[in-house]
Design a protein around this motif. Structure first.
Motif: not given
Length: 349
Positions: A267-283
Motif C-alpha cells: 500500500a505504501a508503494a502504491v501511495a508513493n507512486l501516486v505521490l510521484t506522478r508527474g515528477t522525475p521520481a515516477f519511473r
C-alpha cells in the motif's frame, strides 16, 4: 584516465562485492532451509577454511555434531554421508564470507595505495570492511545459540544476522552508486517517502527472518485466509506473556505480522507512486512497486507450496531486489545534484 572516470574501477569492484554478498545471502538461505547451519560446531576463522581432508577428520567432525541437541533429538542415526551433505552448505557459506573479505580488503588496499580513494571515501570503505567482520561474528553468535539447549538457532539471532547482511548489501550498493550520482531533483515529501519505503522494507526483512527461524511458513499454508480466518483471534495471536514474546516465539503471530507488513509495504508503494506522478521520481517508483508486487506473489506461492527450496530462495532473492531498488531510490533522490537544475524542473517535482 579522465576525471569523470576516476571512480569507475572502484564502482565496478563494489558492485561485484555487492553481487557476492547477494550470493552469500542465498547460500545462507539454502543452509537454513536444509537444516545445515549447526553442522560445524566450532568457529575457526583461519583453519576452518578447509573442509576435513581425511576419513579421520570427517569422523572427528561428525563426532562433534553428535554431541549437540539437533543430532540427539532430530537427526539421531544420521549416516556420515548425510552429515557430509549438510556440512557442505555450512562450509560453503562460511567460505564465501572469507572470500568476500579477501575480495574486499585486497583491492581496497590497492586502490588506497594508488590514490583512487579520497579522504571522504576511504573511511567509508574501511567501515564497510569492519561491518563485514562484525557480520561474521554475529553469524557465530547465531550458530552458538543452537549448540547447547536448542535444536535450531534462536529466531531473533537469525533475524539480526540476516538483516545485517541485507544492510551490508545495501550499504555497499549505495556507496557504489554514490560514486556516479544519478540525481533526480524532487521535493522533500518524495525524499521522505523513499526513506520510509526503505525502512519498511528492512522491517519486513527482519520479520521474514523471524518467520524463517520459527519455521512459521510450514504451519499456516493458506492464503488469503490464515487458519481459516482473515484475522486470527486475539487469543491465538497473544497466548504468551509478556506480549512481545509472541512475535519471536509464536509462529502464528510471526507469520501474521509478516503478512500484514507485506500489505502495508504494498500500500505504501502504491501511495508513493501516486505521490510521484508527474515528477522525475515516477519511473523508479514504478519499478519499485513492480518489484514489491512480484515479491509478494512469490511469497504467496512459497507459502501455499509449503516452502520448497527453489521458491524459498527465489523469495529471498526478491527481498534483495526490493532492498536494492528502495536503497537506489533513496540514494538517487537524496544526493545533492552536481549540476545546476533549472527552477522550472524543481517546481514540477
Amino acid at each position: 584516465m579522465a576525471p569523470a572516470d576516476r571512480y569507475r574501477p572502484v564502482r565496478i569492484w563494489l558492485m561485484f562485492v555487492a553481487l557476492m554478498v547477494c550470493v552469500m545471502v542465498l547460500v545462507g538461505g539454502a543452509t537454513r532451509l536444509t537444516e545445515s547451519g549447526l553442522s560445524i560446531t566450532e568457529w575457526k576463522p583461519v583453519t576452518g577454511a578447509l573442509p576435513p581432508m581425511s576419513d579421520q577428520a570427517w569422523n572427528d567432525e561428525f563426532a562433534k555434531y553428535q554431541q549437540i541437541p539437533q543430532y540427539q533429538q532430530i537427526n539421531k542415526g544420521m549416516s556420515l554421508g548425510d552429515f557430509k551433505k549438510i556440512y557442505f552448505w555450512e562450509w560453503l557459506h562460511r567460505l564465501l564470507g572469507r572470500v568476500i573479505g579477501l575480495v574486499f580488503i585486497v583491492p581496497l588496499a590497492v586502490f588506497w595505495w594508488r590514490g583512487n580513494l579520497d579522504r571522504s571515501l576511504a573511511p567509508k570503505l574501511f567501515l564497510l570492511f569492519l561491518l563485514g567482520g562484525l557480520q561474521g561474528a554475529i553469524g557465530w553468535w547465531m550458530v552458538a545459540s543452537g549448540l547447547t539447549e536448542r535444536t535450531s538457532v534462536a529466531p531473533y539471532r537469525l533475524a539480526v544476522h540476516l538483516t545485517l547482511a541485507f544492510f551490508l548489501f545495501a550499504a555497499i550498493l549505495w556507496t557504489a552508486l554514490s560514486l556516479k550520482p544519478r540525481n533526480l531533483p524532487v521535493r522533500p515529501a518524495i525524499k521522505a517517502a523513499a526513506w520510509g519505503l526503505l525502512v519498511l522494507s528492512f522491517v519486513q526483512v527482519f520479520l521474514g527472518a523471524i518467520v524463517a527461524g520459527l519455521d512459521a511458513g510450514l504451519s499456516f499454508t493458506t492464503w488469503p485466509l490464515m487458519d481459516g480466518m482473515l484475522i486470527p483471534s486475539a487469543a491465538s495471536l497473544s497466548p504468551l506473556e509478556p506480549l512481545w514474546r509472541n512475535l519471536f516465539e509464536n509462529p502464528m503471530t510471526a507469520q501474521f505480522v509478516h503478512r500484514m507488513t507485506a500489505y502495508l509495504l504494498l500500500a505504501a508503494a502504491v501511495a508513493n507512486l501516486v505521490l510521484t506522478r508527474g515528477t522525475p521520481a515516477f519511473r523508479p517508483s514504478a519499478v519499485l512497486l513492480l518489484t514489491i508486487v512480484i515479491q509478494a506473489v512469490i511469497g504467496v506461492l512459497t507459502l501455499i507450496h509449503v516452502v520448497p527450496l527453489g521458491l524459498a530462495l527465489l523469495h529471498q532473492f526478491g527481498a534483495l531486489a526490493v532492498i536494492a531498488h528502495a536503497a537506489s531510490n533513496v540514494q538517487r533522490f537524496s544526493t545533492q545534484a552536481q549540476v545546476a537544475v533549472p527552477s522550472a524542473v524543481l517546481q514540477r517535482a
